[in-house]
Every structure is written in structure tokens, then in C-alpha cells.
Design a protein around this motif. Structure first.
Motif, PDB file in Angstrom:
ATOM      1  N   ASN A 175      23.893   8.629 -48.519  1.00  0.00           N
ATOM      2  CA  ASN A 175      24.761   7.865 -49.415  1.00  0.00           C
ATOM      3  C   ASN A 175      23.996   6.872 -50.273  1.00  0.00           C
ATOM      4  O   ASN A 175      24.572   6.047 -50.963  1.00  0.00           O
ATOM      5  N   GLY A 176      22.673   6.899 -50.227  1.00  0.00           N
ATOM      6  CA  GLY A 176      21.849   6.013 -51.030  1.00  0.00           C
ATOM      7  C   GLY A 176      21.653   4.652 -50.417  1.00  0.00           C
ATOM      8  O   GLY A 176      21.113   3.757 -51.073  1.00  0.00           O
ATOM      9  N   LEU A 177      22.097   4.436 -49.163  1.00  0.00           N
ATOM     10  CA  LEU A 177      21.976   3.167 -48.469  1.00  0.00           C
ATOM     11  C   LEU A 177      21.259   3.362 -47.145  1.00  0.00           C
ATOM     12  O   LEU A 177      20.792   4.470 -46.844  1.00  0.00           O
ATOM     13  N   SER A 178      21.201   2.304 -46.350  1.00  0.00           N
ATOM     14  CA  SER A 178      20.617   2.374 -45.016  1.00  0.00           C
ATOM     15  C   SER A 178      21.450   1.533 -44.070  1.00  0.00           C
ATOM     16  O   SER A 178      22.285   0.726 -44.499  1.00  0.00           O
ATOM     17  N   ASP A 179      21.203   1.720 -42.775  1.00  0.00           N
ATOM     18  CA  ASP A 179      21.820   0.886 -41.741  1.00  0.00           C
ATOM     19  C   ASP A 179      20.680   0.158 -41.029  1.00  0.00           C
ATOM     20  O   ASP A 179      20.292   0.522 -39.904  1.00  0.00           O
ATOM     21  N   PRO A 180      20.110  -0.892 -41.645  1.00  0.00           N
ATOM     22  CA  PRO A 180      18.851  -1.454 -41.138  1.00  0.00           C
ATOM     23  C   PRO A 180      19.036  -2.383 -39.939  1.00  0.00           C
ATOM     24  O   PRO A 180      20.043  -3.048 -39.794  1.00  0.00           O
ATOM     25  N   PHE A 181      17.987  -2.403 -39.088  1.00  0.00           N
ATOM     26  CA  PHE A 181      17.817  -3.413 -38.043  1.00  0.00           C
ATOM     27  C   PHE A 181      16.330  -3.623 -37.872  1.00  0.00           C
ATOM     28  O   PHE A 181      15.510  -2.816 -38.331  1.00  0.00           O
ATOM     29  N   ARG A 223       9.766  -5.939 -26.538  1.00  0.00           N
ATOM     30  CA  ARG A 223      10.294  -5.865 -27.902  1.00  0.00           C
ATOM     31  C   ARG A 223      11.669  -6.557 -27.987  1.00  0.00           C
ATOM     32  O   ARG A 223      12.425  -6.587 -27.030  1.00  0.00           O
ATOM     33  N   TYR A 224      11.985  -7.035 -29.219  1.00  0.00           N
ATOM     34  CA  TYR A 224      13.244  -7.711 -29.490  1.00  0.00           C
ATOM     35  C   TYR A 224      13.869  -7.063 -30.732  1.00  0.00           C
ATOM     36  O   TYR A 224      13.175  -6.819 -31.733  1.00  0.00           O
ATOM     37  N   ASN A 225      15.156  -6.774 -30.678  1.00  0.00           N
ATOM     38  CA  ASN A 225      15.854  -6.116 -31.794  1.00  0.00           C
ATOM     39  C   ASN A 225      16.941  -7.025 -32.379  1.00  0.00           C
ATOM     40  O   ASN A 225      17.647  -7.729 -31.638  1.00  0.00           O
ATOM     41  N   THR A 226      17.094  -6.942 -33.697  1.00  0.00           N
ATOM     42  CA  THR A 226      18.209  -7.618 -34.356  1.00  0.00           C
ATOM     43  C   THR A 226      19.432  -6.712 -34.333  1.00  0.00           C
ATOM     44  O   THR A 226      19.356  -5.564 -33.871  1.00  0.00           O
ATOM     45  N   SER A 227      20.526  -7.192 -34.820  1.00  0.00           N
ATOM     46  CA  SER A 227      21.741  -6.379 -34.960  1.00  0.00           C
ATOM     47  C   SER A 227      21.583  -5.413 -36.131  1.00  0.00           C
ATOM     48  O   SER A 227      20.715  -5.582 -36.989  1.00  0.00           O
ATOM     49  N   VAL A 228      22.428  -4.367 -36.155  1.00  0.00           N
ATOM     50  CA  VAL A 228      22.411  -3.365 -37.222  1.00  0.00           C
ATOM     51  C   VAL A 228      23.373  -3.813 -38.331  1.00  0.00           C
ATOM     52  O   VAL A 228      24.518  -4.181 -38.067  1.00  0.00           O
ATOM     53  N   LYS A 229      22.898  -3.798 -39.567  1.00  0.00           N
ATOM     54  CA  LYS A 229      23.724  -4.094 -40.731  1.00  0.00           C
ATOM     55  C   LYS A 229      23.981  -2.782 -41.459  1.00  0.00           C
ATOM     56  O   LYS A 229      23.045  -2.182 -42.003  1.00  0.00           O
ATOM     57  N   THR A 230      25.197  -2.316 -41.471  1.00  0.00           N
ATOM     58  CA  THR A 230      25.526  -0.974 -41.978  1.00  0.00           C
ATOM     59  C   THR A 230      25.648  -0.950 -43.495  1.00  0.00           C
ATOM     60  O   THR A 230      26.092  -1.906 -44.123  1.00  0.00           O
ATOM     61  N   ILE A 246       6.645  -6.655 -37.135  1.00  0.00           N
ATOM     62  CA  ILE A 246       8.077  -6.515 -37.395  1.00  0.00           C
ATOM     63  C   ILE A 246       8.305  -5.169 -38.057  1.00  0.00           C
ATOM     64  O   ILE A 246       7.698  -4.855 -39.085  1.00  0.00           O
ATOM     65  N   GLU A 247       9.153  -4.364 -37.432  1.00  0.00           N
ATOM     66  CA  GLU A 247       9.479  -3.030 -37.962  1.00  0.00           C
ATOM     67  C   GLU A 247      10.946  -3.012 -38.384  1.00  0.00           C
ATOM     68  O   GLU A 247      11.822  -3.491 -37.647  1.00  0.00           O
ATOM     69  N   VAL A 248      11.184  -2.478 -39.549  1.00  0.00           N
ATOM     70  CA  VAL A 248      12.555  -2.331 -40.034  1.00  0.00           C
ATOM     71  C   VAL A 248      12.922  -0.863 -39.936  1.00  0.00           C
ATOM     72  O   VAL A 248      12.218   0.009 -40.490  1.00  0.00           O
ATOM     73  N   TRP A 249      14.011  -0.574 -39.236  1.00  0.00           N
ATOM     74  CA  TRP A 249      14.446   0.811 -38.967  1.00  0.00           C
ATOM     75  C   TRP A 249      15.816   1.061 -39.609  1.00  0.00           C
ATOM     76  O   TRP A 249      16.610   0.153 -39.800  1.00  0.00           O
ATOM     77  N   ASP A 250      16.019   2.348 -39.896  1.00  0.00           N
ATOM     78  CA  ASP A 250      17.359   2.793 -40.309  1.00  0.00           C
ATOM     79  C   ASP A 250      18.038   3.407 -39.100  1.00  0.00           C
ATOM     80  O   ASP A 250      17.539   4.401 -38.529  1.00  0.00           O
ATOM     81  N   PHE A 251      19.139   2.820 -38.686  1.00  0.00           N
ATOM     82  CA  PHE A 251      19.836   3.294 -37.494  1.00  0.00           C
ATOM     83  C   PHE A 251      20.536   4.618 -37.794  1.00  0.00           C
ATOM     84  O   PHE A 251      21.248   4.744 -38.793  1.00  0.00           O
TER      85      PHE A 251
END
Length: 1179
Positions: free
Chosen positions: A207-213, A225-232, A257-262
Motif C-alpha cells: 500500500n506504499g506504507l509501512s508498519d514500523p517499530f 533487546r528492547y522493542n517499541t510499539s508498532v505504528k501502523t 537501533i533497527e527499524v523494522w516493518d511489522f
């Protein structure tokens, strides 16, 4: 400079030294002086541009009554209020400026018995920290020596020296505590990380976006390791999440710090359900790839967006806030940016750390204020650089979050504000940062109580500022800014709930709060109470600084001026409240500031002023007047009335308008203040009438009856009189009387008084010019028209014209319309008719005075005119200069009249003079007839009249159209013409008059039996050199014989006889006996030349007589037919018949022509003709 209360400096000193020591006061005093200079300059400018130059007589007229009307008229211009404002500004400026700081400080002392004086510097820390000051200093030294973070020890010596100065420790003690701090082991280290946000992330979903955390870890411990919340569905996520990571090797460790797409666990069907959300070709590729992987392996691994690595050596001791780009193996382009805050700290109990931070804030703030010495309300919240480093270092190393830092600042700022006023905007910003944590319950109960204890310490300063706001310059921007910030603090506090049974406003500190403010925590009510108490304090202050001796004075004006001064100050305070404070209170606190103040002042003013006004009006004495103003004036003693009573009325009026105009539905005690003044207004109107009559008398006496300049034709007395009317109108308008019925009564009296003054002025002006213009010598007495006469007439006319506009400007129509609404239309109509009758009667009276004056002037001119007319009639044909003298006299006098009278009055004068001259001519004609003057006399008189008529012609308008009695003029001219004729002409005129009477009779004899003697039917025509007359018959002839019949015949004459005597013979018909309807049927032809046929006013005279054999024939009747109606024709058959009424000379014998003939006893022709006509009538 701050205009807010300054506790520093010697209180109560009013000197140049005090002004220099207090820049805020100096600025204030300069502003007052500058305002006064501007006011003086404006007045001088107005005088220069618009100079008032009253005549000398006007000056003395005004001085005759002490400028009574001018003083009352000036009430509207609020001269007194201006003077009061200026004097009170000067009076209050020094006292307020000197007392301002003292009162603010004293109020704190009264409200808080524990703080009776400001502490000395040596006592500060013992009061602030007690015995813990050494412990706090040792802890701060330990944190400074064992500072965590790279580059922290570069300015360590400078910080240590600063701390020694700030805490005021001597060298020995400082060195001992420093050695102890260095001997202690370094604390455990934590890396405090706040992941704030990310921008411009690379899209990973179809959809051209990401769900990053984010995932955080240290390179030496990658398993933890420590994870932030997912922003959809976003490429700009905001996290604002905090993490603490234990650090073992700060010199070599790296934060990763790693930024992932959930990627959630989804079936192929669920993947295909995203088909409608796909964006672009790349989106389709990603979707098909996800579907393929899910279908083949069933995996749903998260996809890496990018990574950032930060060596801990980059984290300085004060922490760091930075943006870093995300990288990915195999990708040269940035994958986005992440925003971070990093700091190295040590483990410490939160409560202990918070307490230490509060104490440290207070110590450093006190030191900052001591060093920088800012004015009250001017400290912005920015600490000294080293102090800021110490505070920041303590916050980071103890791991305090923002909420605890702000709570510490709030608590200490409020505490320090007691001794040194801080900026309310600073306090407001600090409070804003605590509102949300308190509402969300982030702070503990103990911390919440700390917050409210600090707020309670701030409340005395807040409410004191509200109460003492008048001590400040309202135009100062800082004053309004601080007030707005103060109210904002109070309003924000109202959104929070204090702990149970917590008294925000203890009764021992706020004894002036209302009883309704229970349990002493209602902030809204406290604001209202503070405003109300401030108004009471200001009222008491005004009463205190004003001279109480004026209030007790026996002089009414001085006593009333005292109350005017009080009202002016209260009004000034209300105006300032409206202009500067009301909007702030309304917008910030939703509070009607001015309304509360007005309620306080309304109650106090009622109790102060109402008894005084009632008693003053009760002591007024009535005046007496003559019914007829022309009879003079009563000498009323002791009728002086100063303007103070009505200046007080105006002051009350403005005060009431400020309340009722803004709060219509409120019923205030002073709202019916006008009822206190009813007797006073009635008395003033009587005094005004008396003073007006006296001034008019003086104005007429002193006026020189010369136009005031070349543009007008009236003199100073008219201007003086009209200025009285104007001042009375101004007085009435500024009264603005609200009650309809009494308004009508007052206006009716004003109108009646103005009409009375106008009549009085007209009478006095008439008396003033009575003897002017008369000259006398040994030969004659003559009257010359002077400019004084003209000016007097113009003056009266000027006053007359002013009456109606004056009435309109009184607002009478509005009063009558209001009466129609409150009562009835018929009542208003009746009142309108009554007043209109008074106005019309006054205008008519003044107009009659003008006419009377013109008639007097005309009467004075008539003797000269009469003498000249007589001389002209006697000597006109003898080249005598009498008519020239007459014309010169008229020319000179009428030039004066035309030059100095208004056009209307000039025409009126011409008409009156002409009417009187016409009457004089009538009398002259009558006397000349009695004296049997010759026709030449009347001819000369007629010529003189014609010349004069041309002279009196004005603006192409015949004098006859200007005269009221134009018929008399026509009669006079006719009489003159008649008496100027020769006897033969006069006889012909007699017959012409007979013919005119004949034309008035109808053709039916029965309708005019007394005048008509029957009808005679004839035909007449011109044919060549002849006139042919056919006498057809007679009808209903008057019987003359005893048998009831008549033996008639007709004789024909042509008139005038002297014209036709030698060329035309007389014709006579046969006698028809015993017949009242004879048929004559006879035709007569008489030769007559063409010249005679055109004779003007020629008549055919038919004489019907009764034949008598033994006596003379008796006249039956006569008829006349003019040559002008005889037509040219060839045959009588074609000519129309004429039925001519037969008349006898009875009424004609009383006509002017016959009487003129009778008076010519020396003329034989006239005497014979009169005798003949008398004889014929008698038969």
C-alpha cells in the motif's frame, strides 16, 4: 521596566532619589508628565487654529452674570472631569508609585504571618534546606566528580568553583567535602534512550506504507533487546518511548537501533484482500511476492527498514538529542531518519532524586537572582550557564523524567515568588507541562500534594496582584501580559481537583474572602472576591487621598466638587477596566470584571451622593416673575447657582450609563439618580430664565447696533441672546433626562421660557431704537433711516428664525413619540398641539414686533413723504426741485434699508411704507377735493405717484403685489386719474361708468327691478362713412303715467358730445302711447367719418323718455352701446340684436366722477351737467 509591584527599595519615599531607585516609577511619572504636556499642547493648538474673539460688549455681557450660561454649557465638555483627572493623576502618581511596592510587600506580610520581613542572604539556605545543605552539597560534588558522559570533565574545575560560590561554603569545608566525594566509587551507568520519531521511512508494504517499530540493543550485549510499539500504515511514526540499557563498557560499546516493518501472520486469502489497497507497480510486485512466499512456505517474517549505530563515546555528559539516517546493507540511499535523545546516568531512587533536584533548583535560583538582580516579574526562567549545566547534569545522572523536573521547578518557583516576584508567564509555562500528568494520574499522591502546596504559596501573590492592579500603569504592555498569564494560571488550576480537605485559600491568610468560598478552594469565587475587594480598596484609597475638608465645607460648590472628583476617579477606573482589563478577564477567565467593580461602586456611590443631592435640592429657593416680560423683572436676591450640582449630575449620568449601557438587565441603586435632581432642574430653569432676561437687557443696553462683520446683518446682542438659547439647549441635551413625563414638563417650560425671552428681546430692541434717526432744524423736523433701525429689525428677525430650529434640537419629537408609546397617541397629540400653539404664538408675537417696528419707522418717514408729495403736486410743472428732493430722500433711505435689511424685511418695509403712503395719498386727495384743487394738481399728484411706484418696484416685482391692501392702491390711482381729467373728459368718464354699471345688470328685468327700467332692443353697424342704428322695440318699460302705461320715444346721441356736435344730428323715434312694450322699428343713418368711428371710448347714448303734453318729458331710462362693439357690415339684417338694460342715473350720482364734477363749482359746464343730471333723476 516592569510596571508590577517592586518589593525592593525604601517604601513610602516620594523623592527624586526614590524615582531613580525605581525605574518603573520613573517611567510611570514620565508617562503622566508627558500626557499632561500633550493635553496642554492640544489646548494651545486649538486656541491658535480656532481663536474665539467675542466682541467687547459680548465680554461685558457675559461678565454681568459671571458667565452663568457658559459655565453650564461647558459641563458637557467635561472640563471639570479633565481637571480632576489631571490633578488626581499628579496626586496619585507619586503616592501610588511610592506605595506600590510597599503595599505589595505589606500584603504578603499580612497574609502570611510567618514571613514578616524579607530574609537576609545569610539566612537563605538555613531556611531553604535546614541541616541538609551540607548533604546536598556533598551529593552535587560527588555527581560532578564522577560525572557520566564523555567531555564532562573539561569544565569541572569551573563548575566546582561555581558550586562553592552558589552554596556559600568556605574553602576549608569545600575541600573536605570534595575529597570525600572523590574517594567514593563511581556509580553504575545506564544509557537512557528516548525514541522520539522517524521521518521519510522507506515503504515496505504494497500500500506504499509501512508498519514500523524499533529494536534497541548494545553491541556488547546483543541478546538483551528492547522493542517499541508498532505504528501502523505510516512513514512518519511518533513513538516518544523511553528505555534504560545497562552499560558495562561505555568507552567501546555501541547503541544499535533497527527499524523494522511489522508483517503480521496472514493467510493467502487475507493477503489477497489487500488488493484494493495496492499502490503502484511496485506495490503489486510486493503483494505477489508476499502471496507467493506465504503460499509456498507459510512464513511471515518482519522486514528490515534500516539500521543506525551510535558509539556511546558520542553521548556527552549533558545528554544529546540527534537525528540519524537509517542505512541498509546493499542500499546506498538513506532508508529514512530517526530522532533520538540519549543520556548516560546513574541509578538513584526517584523520590530522593526529585527532592535533591528541588533543593538544587532553589539554591541555584536564589544565586541567579542575587547575581543578575532582575526586576520583579522580569526573570525569564533561563539560569546562568553553569547553573543550567549543574541542573541538567543532575537530571540526567539521576534519571529524572520531565514530569519530575517540572514539578521541582513549579514547587521552587512558587516558593521563591514569595520573596522575589517571578514572571507569571514562566510559572504558566511550567504549570502547562504538569496539567496533563496530573490529570492522567502519572504523579503520585505525595507528588500531587507537593504541587498543591506550591500552588497555595502562589495564591497570595496572584490575588494580591488582582487587588492591586490599579497601582500599575494599565497602558504598559508588560502589565497586561502578566495579568493575562496570572489569570491563565488560575484558570488552569480550576481544571484540576485538589486533594480532599485541602484548603487552597486558608482563612487565616484570606480573611477578606466571601463566606460562600467554602471550603476555601473555589478559585473562580476567589477571583471574584479579589476583584471586589480590590474595588473596595481603591474606593477607600480615593476617599483617603482626597481632602475631607472639602466634603465638610459650607460652600455648596466646594462640597459638590468633592463628590464630582470622587465620581470622576471611579469613572476613570471603570474606563480603564473596560479598555484594558475586561477583555483579558473575559477571554481568559470568562469573568465580567467591570460588572463586579461597577456593583461595588454603585452601592458606595448611592450611599455617598444621594443624601447630599436630596438635601441640596431641598434647600433651593423659588423665584418670582412678572407675567408680562416687558413689565420688567423682579429683583430676586441670592439666586446664585454654581455648576457643581449639574456637573455632579453629569458625572452620575456617565457613571450610570457605564453600568446600564453594558448590563441592561441589572437593577442598580443609582439607575434612577435623576429623580434626586427634579427640584434642582426646575430651579435651574427658573434661574436660567431670570438670568437670560437680565442678560438680554444688558446685551441690548451695551450693544452698538452695528453688524458684527460684513457677512451678517445682525449685531452682537442677537448673537448674545442666541448663545443663551444654545447654552440652554446644551444643558438640556447633556441632562439627557430619562423620564418621559418630566422630560415633557421640562421641555415645555424651556420652550415657553425661550419664547418669553424672544418677546422680551423684541420689546427691548424696539425701545432701544425709538429715538434714533430724528433730526430737527429751524425749518423742519425730519426722520432719516439709520443702520441702527435696520440692525434692530434684523436682530429681532434673527431671533424669530431661531425659535423653531431651537425647538427641533431639543428633541421634542422623540419625547412625544415616547409619550405615545407609554401613554396614548391622543395624549401625545394633545401635548404636541399645546406646545405648537405656544411656539406659533411666540413666533407671531415676535413677527408682530418686527412689523410694529417697521410701522414705527414708516410712520416717522411719512411726514417727509407727505410734504414732498404736496410740493410735487403743486409745483411739478414749474421745474421745481421738490420731487427731486422726494426722490433723493427715498433713494437715500431705501438704499440704507436695502443694504442693511434682510431681503424679507426689506420687502416687508417697502410694503408697509407703500401702504402708509397710499393712505396718506387718500387723505391728501380727500383734503384736496375739499379745497377744490384744480385738475392739474391731481394730474401732478398722479404723475408723482407713478414715479414713486416705479421707484418702489423691487426685483421686477410690482409694489402692488407686495402690499397687503392692493385694492386701496388701485382705488387711489383711479381717484387721482379721475380728478385730473378735464370737465368734458370727466363727463365722458361719468357715462363710461354708467355703461359699466349697465353691463352688470342681467337681461331679465325682474331680477333687477330696482335698477333696471326695462330693455331696449337695437342693432348697430358701420357702413362706409355712416353709422346705422335700428331701434326695434322696448320691453317692460317702467310705467310713468297714472294709468300704468308709458308714452315712450327714444332719442339717440353720440358721446362724447363735443366730438360729434358739429357733424352728427340727433335722432328721435315716434311716440308710442300707452304701451310698455312698444315696437319702434325705426332705422337711423348718421354720417360719421372714419376718424370719428375710431374714437376711443365713444358711446351710443339711447335715452327713453315719456312724452308729456303739458309738462317736460320724463326720463324712463337710458342705455349705452360702445363703438368698440359696433361691427362693419352691408346689411342690418345680418347684424345681431342687442338687448340693452335701461337704467337711471341714481347710483352714478354717488360715483367718484359725478362727485368730482360736483366739486367743480367754478366750472360752468360741470355745474350745468350736474344740475341737469340731478333734475333728470328727480323726475
Amino acid at each position: 521596566m516592569s510596571p508590577w509591584p517592586q518589593p525592593e527599595g525604601p517604601p513610602g519615599v516620594r523623592s527624586a532619589t526614590s524615582t531613580l531607585e525605581h525605574p518603573g516609577k520613573r517611567c510611570w511619572q514620565l508617562s503622566v508628565d508627558r500626557l499632561l504636556l500633550i493635553r496642554v499642547w492640544r489646548r494651545r493648538w486649538r486656541r491658535k487654529v480656532f481663536p474665539l474673539q467675542p466682541s467687547r460688549s459680548t465680554f461685558w455681557v457675559r461678565q454681568s452674570d459671571g458667565e452663568f450660561f457658559e459655565k453650564f454649557g461647558s459641563v458637557m465638555r467635561n472640563r471639570t472631569s479633565l481637571m480632576v483627572s489631571e490633578s488626581i493623576d499628579r496626586e496619585c502618581a507619586s503616592s501610588v508609585a511610592a506605595e506600590c511596592s510597599q503595599e505589595a510587600e505589606n500584603s504578603e506580610a499580612v497574609e502570611d504571618s510567618e514571613e514578616e520581613h524579607l530574609p537576609e542572604e545569610a539566612e537563605i539556605f538555613s531556611r531553604v534546606l535546614g541541616s541538609n545543605v551540607e548533604q546536598l552539597y556533598a551529593e552535587v560534588l560527588y555527581e560532578t566528580v564522577h560525572v557520566i558522559g564523555f567531555g564532562a570533565k573539561e569544565n569541572q574545575d569551573e563548575i566546582l568553583s561555581f558550586l562553592k560560590t552558589a552554596f556559600k561554603f568556605d574553602d576549608e569545608k569545600h575541600d573536605m567535602l570534595l575529597e570525600e566525594a572523590r574517594a567514593k566509587e563511581a556509580p553504575d551507568i545506564l544509557l537512557n534512550v528516548e525514541v522520539i520519531e522517524a521521518h521519510e521511512l522507506h515503504a515496505k508494504d504494497c500500500n506504499g506504507l509501512s508498519d514500523p517499530f524499533c529494536t534497541l540493543y548494545l553491541s556488547n550485549g546483543p541478546t538483551q533487546r528492547y522493542n517499541t510499539s508498532v505504528k501502523t500504515k505510516t512513514l512518519k511514526p511518533t513513538w516518544e518511548e523511553h528505555f534504560s540499557l545497562p552499560v558495562e563498557d561505555p568507552n567501546n560499546d555501541v547503541l544499535v537501533i533497527e527499524v523494522w516493518d511489522f508483517d503480521p501472520a496472514e493467510t493467502v486469502r487475507e493477503k489477497l484482500g489487500k488488493f484494493s489497497d495496492v499502490k503502484g507497480v511496485k506495490g503489486f510486485k510486493k503483494l505477489f511476492k508476499e502471496v507467493a512466499i506465504t503460499a509456498s512456505t507459510g512464513k511471515h517474517d518482519n522486514e528490515l527498514v534500516g539500521t543506525v549505530e551510535i558509539p556511546l563515546k558520542e553521548v556527552v555528559s549533558g545528554g544529546v538529542k540527534l537525528w540519524r539516517s537509517l542505512t541498509k546493507k546493499g542500499k546506498s540511499k538513506s532508508q529514512g531518519q530517526v530522532h533520538l535523545r540519549l543520556a548516560l546516568g546513574a541509578l538513584k531512587n526517584v523520590q530522593v532524586a526529585t527532592q535533591e533536584h528541588r533543593q538544587l533548583v532553589r539554591v541555584l535560583l536564589k544565586h541567579d537572582l542575587e547575581v543578575t538582580q532582575p526586576l520583579p516579574y522580569k526573570w525569564s526562567g533561563r539560569f546562568l550557564e553553569l547553573a543550567d549545566s549543574v541542573l541538567n547534569q543532575h537530571r540526567i545522572q539521576t534519571g529524572l523524567d520531565e514530569n519530575h523536573v517540572q514539578l521541582a521547578r513549579w514547587a521552587e518557583f512558587c516558593a521563591v515568588h514569595i520573596d522575589h516576584a517571578l514572571n507569571f508567564q514562566l510559572l504558566g509555562r511550567t504549570l502547562e507541562k504538569l496539567i496533563r500528568p496530573i490529570k492522567d494520574g502519572v504523579l503520585s499522591d505525595e507528588e500531587a500534594r507537593v504541587f498543591w502546596e506550591a500552588a497555595r504559596k502562589l495564591m497570595p501573590a496572584c490575588l494580591t496582584c488582582i487587588r492591586k492592579i490599579r497601582k500599575l500603569m494599565p497602558t504598559d504592555k508588560d502589565t497586561l501580559t502578566q495579568l493575562e498569564a496570572l489569570l491563565s494560571i488560575l484558570v488552569q488550576l480550576t481544571t484540576l481537583t485538589p486533594p480532599k480537605d485541602f484548603e487552597l485559600f486558608p482563612a487565616n491568610m484570606f480573611a477578606w474572602l466571601s463566606a460562600s468560598n467554602e471550603p476555601h478552594s473555589d478559585i473562580h469565587q476567589s477571583i471574584q472576591d479579589a476583584v471586589r475587594q480590590g474595588a473596595k480598596d481603591w474606593y477607600d484609597h480615593i476617599m483617603e487621598i482626597n481632602n475631607d475638608d472639602d466634603k465638610k465645607s459650607d460652600d455648596q460648590d466646594i462640597q459638590l466638587s468633592y463628590y464630582i472628583k470622587i465620581l470622576s476617579l471611579l469613572q476613570s477606573d471603570l474606563l480603564k477596566a473596560i479598555e484594558y482589563h475586561d477583555k483579558i478577564y473575559s477571554e481568559v477567565a470568562q469573568f465580567e470584571y467591570t460588572k463586579v467593580i461597577y456593583e461595588v461602586y454603585d452601592e458606595r456611590v448611592f450611599g455617598l451622593v444621594e443624601p447630599v443631592v436630596q438635601q441640596t435640592c431641598k434647600n433651593l429657593k423659588p423665584l418670582r416673575f412678572n407675567e408680562d416680560p416687558t413689565q420688567g423683572l423682579y429683583d430676586n436676591d441670592d439666586i446664585t447657582m454654581g455648576t457643581s450640582l449639574f456637573e455632579l449630575y453629569i458625572a452620575l449620568q456617565r457613571f450610570v450609563v457605564m453600568g446600564k449601557g453594558r448590563y441592561l438587565n441589572e437593577d442598580y441603586k443609582c439607575s434612577k439618580f435623576h429623580t434626586w435632581f427634579v427640584k434642582g432642574v426646575a430651579q435651574w430653569l427658573d434661574i436660567a430664565l431670570y438670568k437670560a432676561l437680565k442678560r438680554i437687557e444688558k446685551a441690548v443696553e451695551l450693544g452698538n447696533l452695528q453688524p458684527i462683520d460684513e457677512h451678517v446683518k445682525f449685531s452682537s446682542s442677537a448673537v448674545d441672546t442666541l448663545s443663551i438659547y444654545y447654552q440652554i439647549k446644551v444643558f438640556w441635551k447633556q441632562l439627557n433626562w430619562p423620564d418621559v413625563e418630566s422630560s415633557y414638563t421640562f421641555v415645555a417650560k424651556i420652550i415657553d421660557d425661550i419664547c418669553r425671552c424672544s418677546e422680551f428681546y423684541a420689546a427691548k430692541m424696539s425701545t432701544r431704537v425709538a429715538g434714533l434717526g430724528e433730526t430737527e432744524n429751524a425749518f423742519s423736523k425730519k426722520f432719516e433711516v439709520t443702520t441702527e433701525w435696520c440692525t434692530a429689525i434684523n436682530n429681532i428677525e434673527y431671533i424669530r428664525q431661531a425659535i423653531h430650529p431651537f425647538v427641533l434640537e431639543l428633541g421634542l419629537e422623540n419625547i412625544l413619540n415616547s409619550m405615545a408609546e407609554f401613554h396614548s397617541e391622543s395624549n401625545a397629540t394633545q401635548c404636541r398641539k399645546t406646545l405648537q400653539l405656544v411656539i406659533d404664538e411666540a413666533i407671531d408675537t415676535v413677527s408682530n414686533k418686527i412689523i410694529d417696528l417697521i410701522e414705527i419707522m414708516a410712520e416717522k418717514m411719512i411726514p417727509s413723504l407727505h410734504r414732498f408729495l404736496v410740493e410735487a403736486a403743486e409745483l411739478l410743472r414749474q421745474n421745481n426741485m421738490s420731487l427731486d428732493r422726494l426722490m433723493d430722500y427715498l433713494q437715500k433711505n431705501f438704499e440704507t434699508l436695502h443694504s442693511h435689511l434682510s431681503e424679507e424685511n426689506f420687502k416687508r418695509t417697502l410694503a408697509i411704507v407703500w401702504d402708509k403712503l397710499t393712505k396718506q395719498l387718500q387723505e391728501l386727495i380727500d383734503s384736496s377735493i375739499e379745497k377744490r384743487r384744480p385738475p392739474s394738481f391731481f394730474a401732478n399728484l398722479s404723475d408723482a405717484l407713478g414715479i414713486m411706484e416705479g421707484f418702489f418696484k423691487y426685483d421686477e416685482t410690482e409694489i402692488a403685489s407686495l402690499c397687503e391692501n392692493s385694492d386701496l392702491l388701485a382705488t387711489t390711482k383711479a381717484r387721482l386719474k379721475m380728478h385730473s381729467l378735464d370737465t368734458s373728459e370727466l363727463i365722458q368718464q361719468y357715462f363710461l361708468n354708467r355703461y359699466e354699471e349697465q353691463k352688470l345688470l342681467t337681461h331679465t328685468p325682474s331680477q333687477n327691478s330696482e335698477q333696471c327700467c326695462g330693455l331696449l332692443t337695437v342693432k348697430c353697424m358701420f357702413q362706409d362713412q355712416y353709422i346705422k342704428i335700428e331701434i326695434l322695440n322696448g320691453r317692460n318699460l317702467r310705467p310713468t303715467d297714472s294709468n300704468g302705461y308709458c308714452d315712450s320715444y327714444v332719442k339717440v346721441h353720440l358721446l362724447p358730445e363735443e366730438k360729434f356736435a358739429g357733424s352728427v344730428t340727433k335722432c328721435k323715434t315716434k311716440v308710442h302711447k300707452k304701451n310698455l312694450f312698444p315696437l319702434y322699428d325705426e332705422i337711423f343713418s348718421m354720417p360719421i367719418s372714419e376718424d370719428l368711428q375710431r374714437t376711443e371710448n365713444a358711446l351710443i347714448h339711447f335715452v327713453v323718455k315719456d312724452y308729456e303734453m303739458l309738462s317736460s318729458n320724463e326720463l324712463v331710462g337710458e342705455a349705452f352701446f360702445p363703438f368698440s362693439e359696433v361691427r362693419f357690415d352691408s346689411d342690418l339684417q345680418n347684424v345681431a340684436q342687442f338687448h340693452l338694460p335701461l337704467t337711471r342715473p341714481s347710483s352714478a350720482l354717488e360715483g367718484e366722477a359725478f362727485m368730482a364734477l360736483e366739486h367743480r363749482q367754478g366750472d360752468k359746464m360741470a355745474r350745468d351737467f350736474v344740475k341737469k343730471e340731478r333734475t333728470r333723476e328727480s323726475h
